[in-house]
Design a protein around this motif. Sequence first.
Motif, PDB file in Angstrom:
ATOM      1  N   GLN A  23      33.424  41.065  38.693  1.00 54.42           N
ATOM      2  CA  GLN A  23      32.213  40.783  37.941  1.00 54.42           C
ATOM      3  C   GLN A  23      32.504  39.571  37.067  1.00 54.42           C
ATOM      4  OE1 GLN A  23      30.099  44.246  36.347  1.00 54.42           O
ATOM      5  NE2 GLN A  23      31.616  45.572  37.323  1.00 54.42           N
ATOM      6  N   ALA A  24      32.008  38.406  37.493  1.00 50.45           N
ATOM      7  CA  ALA A  24      32.404  37.166  36.825  1.00 50.45           C
ATOM      8  C   ALA A  24      31.423  36.054  37.181  1.00 50.45           C
ATOM      9  CB  ALA A  24      33.822  36.777  37.245  1.00 50.45           C
ATOM     10  N   ILE A  25      31.662  34.891  36.576  1.00 52.36           N
ATOM     11  CA  ILE A  25      30.954  33.666  36.915  1.00 52.36           C
ATOM     12  C   ILE A  25      31.830  32.897  37.899  1.00 52.36           C
ATOM     13  CG2 ILE A  25      29.938  31.537  36.059  1.00 52.36           C
ATOM     14  CD1 ILE A  25      28.511  34.005  35.073  1.00 52.36           C
ATOM     15  N   HIS A  26      31.259  32.458  39.008  1.00 56.38           N
ATOM     16  CA  HIS A  26      32.030  31.819  40.076  1.00 56.38           C
ATOM     17  C   HIS A  26      31.540  30.386  40.294  1.00 56.38           C
ATOM     18  CE1 HIS A  26      33.489  35.865  41.229  1.00 56.38           C
ATOM     19  NE2 HIS A  26      32.238  36.234  40.954  1.00 56.38           N
ATOM     20  N   PRO A  27      32.442  29.406  40.328  1.00 56.06           N
ATOM     21  CA  PRO A  27      32.037  28.028  40.658  1.00 56.06           C
ATOM     22  C   PRO A  27      31.825  27.873  42.157  1.00 56.06           C
ATOM     23  CG  PRO A  27      34.394  28.131  40.311  1.00 56.06           C
ATOM     24  CD  PRO A  27      33.879  29.515  39.999  1.00 56.06           C
ATOM     25  N   PHE A  28      31.014  26.907  42.528  1.00 54.63           N
ATOM     26  CA  PHE A  28      30.820  26.581  43.938  1.00 54.63           C
ATOM     27  C   PHE A  28      32.051  25.815  44.419  1.00 54.63           C
ATOM     28  CE2 PHE A  28      26.700  27.992  43.116  1.00 54.63           C
ATOM     29  CZ  PHE A  28      25.911  27.978  44.264  1.00 54.63           C
ATOM     30  N   THR A  29      32.685  26.325  45.458  1.00 57.77           N
ATOM     31  CA  THR A  29      33.885  25.684  45.986  1.00 57.77           C
ATOM     32  C   THR A  29      33.585  24.697  47.110  1.00 57.77           C
ATOM     33  OG1 THR A  29      34.204  27.562  47.489  1.00 57.77           O
ATOM     34  CG2 THR A  29      35.337  27.639  45.365  1.00 57.77           C
ATOM     35  N   ILE A  36      33.735  36.823  45.692  1.00 59.03           N
ATOM     36  CA  ILE A  36      33.686  37.809  44.606  1.00 59.03           C
ATOM     37  C   ILE A  36      34.565  39.027  44.901  1.00 59.03           C
ATOM     38  CG2 ILE A  36      31.354  37.106  44.038  1.00 59.03           C
ATOM     39  CD1 ILE A  36      30.285  39.632  45.249  1.00 59.03           C
ATOM     40  N   GLY A  37      35.310  38.964  46.002  1.00 54.33           N
ATOM     41  CA  GLY A  37      36.229  40.051  46.319  1.00 54.33           C
ATOM     42  C   GLY A  37      35.601  41.180  47.099  1.00 54.33           C
ATOM     43  N   GLY A  38      34.457  40.905  47.760  1.00 50.09           N
ATOM     44  CA  GLY A  38      33.818  41.919  48.588  1.00 50.09           C
ATOM     45  C   GLY A  38      33.173  43.015  47.763  1.00 50.09           C
ATOM     46  N   LEU A  39      33.117  44.207  48.350  1.00 47.30           N
ATOM     47  CA  LEU A  39      32.474  45.353  47.714  1.00 47.30           C
ATOM     48  C   LEU A  39      33.526  46.278  47.107  1.00 47.30           C
ATOM     49  CD1 LEU A  39      29.902  46.232  50.535  1.00 47.30           C
ATOM     50  CD2 LEU A  39      29.656  44.595  48.671  1.00 47.30           C
ATOM     51  N   ALA A  40      33.163  46.877  45.981  1.00 48.57           N
ATOM     52  CA  ALA A  40      34.079  47.839  45.351  1.00 48.57           C
ATOM     53  C   ALA A  40      34.216  49.066  46.251  1.00 48.57           C
ATOM     54  CB  ALA A  40      33.547  48.247  43.981  1.00 48.57           C
TER      55      ALA A  40
END
Length: 367
Positions: free
Chosen positions: A261-267, A280-284
């Motif tokens: 759960q975070a803010i992610h930059p466009f790579t 985002i690491g997929g699903l919990a």
Amino acid sequence: MRRFILLLCAVTGLSGCDLFPRGAGLQSEVLASSRTDENELVRDFAVEAVTRENLVTFLHWPQVGASDLGWINRVDQPNNRIIKAGDTINITAWTTEANGGLLTAPGQRNVVLNDNRVSSSGSIFLPYLGDVRVAGMSPERARERIEEGYVETIPSVQIQLSMIEGSQQTVSLVGGVAQPGTFPLPDRDYTLLQLIADGGGVSGALVNPQIRLQRNGRLYGMSADRVLDNPGFNTTLVGGDRVFVEDDQRTFASLGAAGTQAIHPFTSDHVSAIDAMSMIGGLAEDRADAQGILILRRYSVSDVTADRSGPDHPRTIFTIDLTSADGLFSADQFEIQSGDLIYVSESPVTAINSFFGIFAATLSLTN
């Protein structure tokens, strides 16, 4: 027995009151309708399913958070230097006359005439020649012209000429590279990528580096990857240009039962929903509802239309079902936009497992 029944009723009541600890809401809860004063069920947002049937429609909708800065394409120029106003011309005149000439004293073989600044009219002043126009010429042509002027009075004269570009023939590399600075234009075909290479290359710390070019009070922009991939985008620079390289400023967020759960930059320039899920690491595990991936997006009110050429509500939620082939393929073509929120809803099974966990604990306590 009576205690057991009371505890069971308490657990059942808690489940009905939705007091079990959860990290995200159910899809049905997030998409629930609200009531108006007339008790009509309505939503104050639109819901759009990401499917193959709808993808073509979404492609024509406005981009959110995109900076359309425009760009200047490459224009091939001769790779020679041209003298312009503000440049400095240094001249050395050589002669073989033993008794000197008009320019040299007896015994001298040369005279140095340095720091001749090209005027706004394009001329320099030289002894015995007066104003000589050199602007618009290459250094070699200017040398020939000056020599031709002196040959009439000093037949053996030979002219050596060098040029230092003025501020109007330099470009600035402000930041985002190893060695920023001011660089003279070596010729008229000096390109953007040559400048960045002279500055030591793009910093490896930047995320999806974006090139910005300031010219004549206007800002242009494009990603470094696009410039590298297309030679036509390798802009030819002109004097006064300012260039800097920066991180991609676009971001998206992830919340709920996501891996992070975070803010992610466009790579990269384009990030699909599948790319974003990976970022985002997929699903919990054991919590997420793979059928309940929600992408919340805000459009401008001016983007709203009634004919499906745009969204029909400024607040739109796109739903993705990762348990179907159509959902997976469609998610791989659906582009995330800056400011999007990817919300992974909780699986209904989580609440059921929580209930049975508390029930088992209650049973054990009762025993």
